[in-house]
Design an enzyme around this catalytic site. Sequence first.
Site, short mmCIF file in Angstrom:
data_model
loop_
_atom_site.label_atom_id
_atom_site.label_comp_id
_atom_site.label_asym_id
_atom_site.label_seq_id
_atom_site.Cartn_x
_atom_site.Cartn_y
_atom_site.Cartn_z
N GLU A 57 0.82 -1.22 0.00
CA GLU A 57 0.00 0.00 0.00
C GLU A 57 0.85 1.26 0.00
OE1 GLU A 57 -2.46 -3.29 1.70
OE2 GLU A 57 -0.45 -2.51 2.13
N ASP B 198 16.93 21.91 -31.93
CA ASP B 198 17.11 22.99 -32.87
C ASP B 198 18.50 23.58 -32.65
OD1 ASP B 198 16.58 24.78 -34.84
OD2 ASP B 198 15.12 25.96 -33.72
N ASP C 241 6.36 1.61 8.01
CA ASP C 241 7.17 1.65 6.80
C ASP C 241 6.81 2.80 5.86
OD1 ASP C 241 8.23 -0.61 7.79
OD2 ASP C 241 7.42 -1.97 6.28
#
Length: 837
Positions: free
Chosen positions: A282, A324, A670
């Site tokens: 998750e 360019d 975490d």
Amino acid sequence: MSIDAASSLPRGKLTGLSPQEVLERRQQYGENVLPAEKRTPWWVIFLNQFKSPLVYIILTAALISLIVGEMGDFTLIMVVVLVDAVLGFVQEYQAQSTYLALKGLLKPMATVLRDMGNGPERLEIPVSELVPGDIVLLNAGDRVPADGDLLEGMRLAVDEAILTGESEAVSKSPADEGDDDKETNAADSRLFMGTTVLTGHGLMVVTHTGIHTELGKIAASLTEHVEEETPLQARLKVFSKTLTRIVVGLTVAILITGLAMGRGFLDMLRTSIILAIAAVPEGLLIAVTVVLVLGMRKILKRNGLVKRMWAVETLGSVTTICTDKTGTLTEGRMRVSRADLADRDRALQVMILCNNLEGPVEVALWEYAQAQLDGRAQEEADAAERLAEEPFSSEAKYMVTGVRVNGQELNLLKGAPEIVLRMCDISAEQRARVLEQVDTWAGDGLRLLGLAYRPLGQLEQHTGYTWAGLLGMQDPIREGVPEAVRVAQRAGIRVCMITGDYRRTAERIARDIGLFRDGDKAMDGPELAQLTDEQLQQQVEHVAVFARIRPHDKLRIVGALQANGDITAMIGDGVNDAPALKRANIGVVVGSASDVAKETADLVLLDDNFGTIVAAVEEGRTIFQNIRKVVAYTLSNSFAEVFTIFVAMLLGWPAPLAVAQILWIHLICDGPSDIVLGFEPKEAGIMDEPPTPREAPILTRLGLVLIGVISVVSAALALAVFGHYWAIHGDPAEGRSLVFASFAVNSMVYIFAYRSMRQPLHRMAPLSQNKPLVGAVIAGLATVAVAFAVPGLRQVLGIVPLAFEQWLFIAGIAVTLLVAVEVGKAVSHRLSIQNGH
């Protein structure tokens, strides 16, 4: 819209439109604005944040939780999704607002003649208020505000590079009704929106406005292109599909296995849901979004404005940069770089007194003379009197002035060397020497100018001049461009010049910056036009310079590169570049680019510096590298939990982890560390490697090895602990508490090994380079302590207090896993060396 200029505005009646006529025409034709990209509504930006395969997996887990009545789990998962959506929305909305704010700083104005009842009056009005039939006054430096016809003009020269890509000025003159060659004459009198007046002044009648201008037609055509997936989006889609199959496969396998073992359906369904939630990382969703957001901000600090969040990583995947020349690789202004003066004093007089300071060439002459005379050029000009002038024209290719200076009357001449030489009294030997020099300097990519003088005479008398010298001018290469090109080439990125200028000039500049190397080819527009798309696809990989290129050629070039598997970045600034910018994987424009080009671009170089895109590529590579670390780290945690739950079920044990415990580990413990691991600064050598192939997966072989090592070792230790307490006490609470604490602490320790997938722990950059990671680890460990210290949380999580000796045991497991990760990295690197990778 357009009108018939000749019928609506006779030459003898330059009074302009009345307010009533203006009102009627504005109602009929609308505003003089280009069809720009509509600002994406805030709610669309927000909803777009949910268009991710990772979101789909997490929402599926939430739905299952809702079906089985686990409202707490459902709520936690939905909070994750909403936080991620808000983070992505805020950054993309801010980027869009920043871009629009930069656009809004400039409100172009035009000077028009309007009939206000007492004859014509000059008015300053916004360009958006122009209507067909308006009379516009043009002067040097003005941007042409609409398409129209030149009614009156004096030495009017226009830069049409924004449409044609060619840097040569185009002379304009009013249409002559008596001219037999009406088509050519009409072309010379036509003026186009967005082009720039270089020299002279004039009056223009507006014939086309808004979408019906040449610029408007190009802008309108850009809406037809469909956006492609970025490489990261494609990789995440593949990754998510694979992860979905694994989750579904494991869930079905554990459900069937449990039923076959005689376990109840509801019990096995609950176990399957726990396993599915454990497998889904998750925190990864938020981590990836934050890493991309952080990348956008880092690139902005390095003067690059990224307009789309997902484009950030694409920069790191670029294999070819098409750029360019004028204004991007060069400064976009002329300078005298070589001079061979036969008569220095007379030559400097020509530069100063045969000069109207109109256009880049004459400015370059003045600056050179100013430097040679120690800043006294203006004094020389003030001391002279101009008596006559034959202005420069593109047909004659020279300019003559008659001046009185220091008591002498002179004709001063400057122009194309071969033209000036024909007017000079010069020996055949000297003429041959000058022509040889002209050929040599032209081969070096210089623009050449001859200087001459004679005693005052009729301007129309084109003989009797004395040669004064030869000048070579060039558009200087931007500072830092050669080094940026070298860095790009070292990183395995081809830099390809696409320009409307002459082939020899383009080749020379390409060589000077290191872009054109041995074995490279140059190709011009006519040569390209003869190739089929298949032939172009075969040859494009060997061409470093495309010269005399037309707008639709750029589309073909980008298309050919993409057909060969290249991820292209196209740098441009003009309207003619916009279709190719849209087609490229990354459209890049300089800050001074046209609005149409900016609308289509993904990245705006705010400092007009080619080096900025190389810096952005470096940031993009760092971002992808960090995303790979985060993915490997989060999956290591998830699959360790999956294996533990799966094996426990096979052994007939209760689940060693509950859903609430898993979500607490994934999101609270975490979650912050998942994110700040993506803050790691670039690793040494990141620009010494080739671009990551588009088909390369997110997970490297090393990532898979580490996931396997951690999953097996961590699951084995967790099962041993849980089995011990389950066998002794028959109560899973203490065993679950130890497993929960172990998984939470483990990931906070071995995360340090994930800071680099290349270097061992002792060779990594100091921790001071990622201070947020240290803070996140401390905070993560604190959340574990809080979970055990607060009685209410212990009850929600289903855990019991642990003894000091048990915490020491958990610390030992964490260190063991850290060592296991380092051993896995060392073995993987050794195998890579042996296999020649």
